[in-house]
Design a protein around this motif. Structure first.
Motif: not given
Length: 177
Positions: A63-73, A93-99, A124-132
């Motif tokens: 839980a203490d480890v930060q997730p990687g760089q999420w990005r919007l594709m 096209t449509y957005p996909v957040v890649v984790t 929502q996609a931008r929010l999820v991508a920037n969540a980390p």
């Protein structure tokens, strides 16, 4: 006194053998009139018992480890051409957040839901991508307020809200069953 470092059925790297194995049995060595074991050995099914110094735990995402760089594709829409969805912010096209590092895994939305309100889904996609990054920001705010003894009431209030949010993100919900 010794404490068990590994648990039964835990995957470990056995250094002397150079392979991964499962801990099949934890074997403490007890001495009379002593409350804790003196040594703990681990049976990994490789013909002899190993000490904790000979084993290494598998690294897992804590839980203490930060997730990687999420990005919007942007992914091509299979069901509609760009001409059929001209009202979308990015037609065709449509957005996909890649984790994941390999451009798979993550968050996506059904096409019908995207078509119903594409601007909301894009937000929502931008929010999820920037969540980390937002989580790291909230943790920094909590640390800053905790380190500053003269922090004002407004900063402390924000830090409390940030701490509650971080706790909600990092705690695993209990099952209702």
């Amino acid at each position: 006194m010794a404490k068990a470092v590994f648990q039964k059925h835990q995957r470990v790297f056995v250094r002397p053998v150079g392979t991964w194995a499962m801990v099949e049995q934890v074997k403490p060595q007890w001495v009379k009139d002593v409350e804790e074991p003196v040594k703990v050995f681990y049976d990994c099914g490789l013909g002899r018992d190993f000490s904790a110094a000979e084993l290494a735990a598998e690294e897992t995402a804590d839980a203490d480890v930060q997730p990687g760089q999420w990005r919007l594709m942007r992914v091509k829409n299979k069901w509609q051409t760009a001409d059929e969805c001209i009202h979308h912010p990015h037609p065709g096209t449509y957005p996909v957040v890649v984790t994941d590092e390999r451009d798979w895994g993550g968050w996506r939305v059904p096409g019908a839901e995207y078509d119903r309100d594409p601007n909301r889904i894009e937000a929502q996609a931008r929010l999820v991508a920037n969540a980390p990054r937002l989580l790291a920001l909230a943790e920094a705010l909590v640390r800053l307020a905790g380190d500053d003894p003269g922090a004002g009431d407004e900063l402390l209030s924000l830090a409390r809200r940030a701490k509650d949010t971080v706790r909600a993100v990092k705690n695993t919900p209990q099952s209702d069953t």
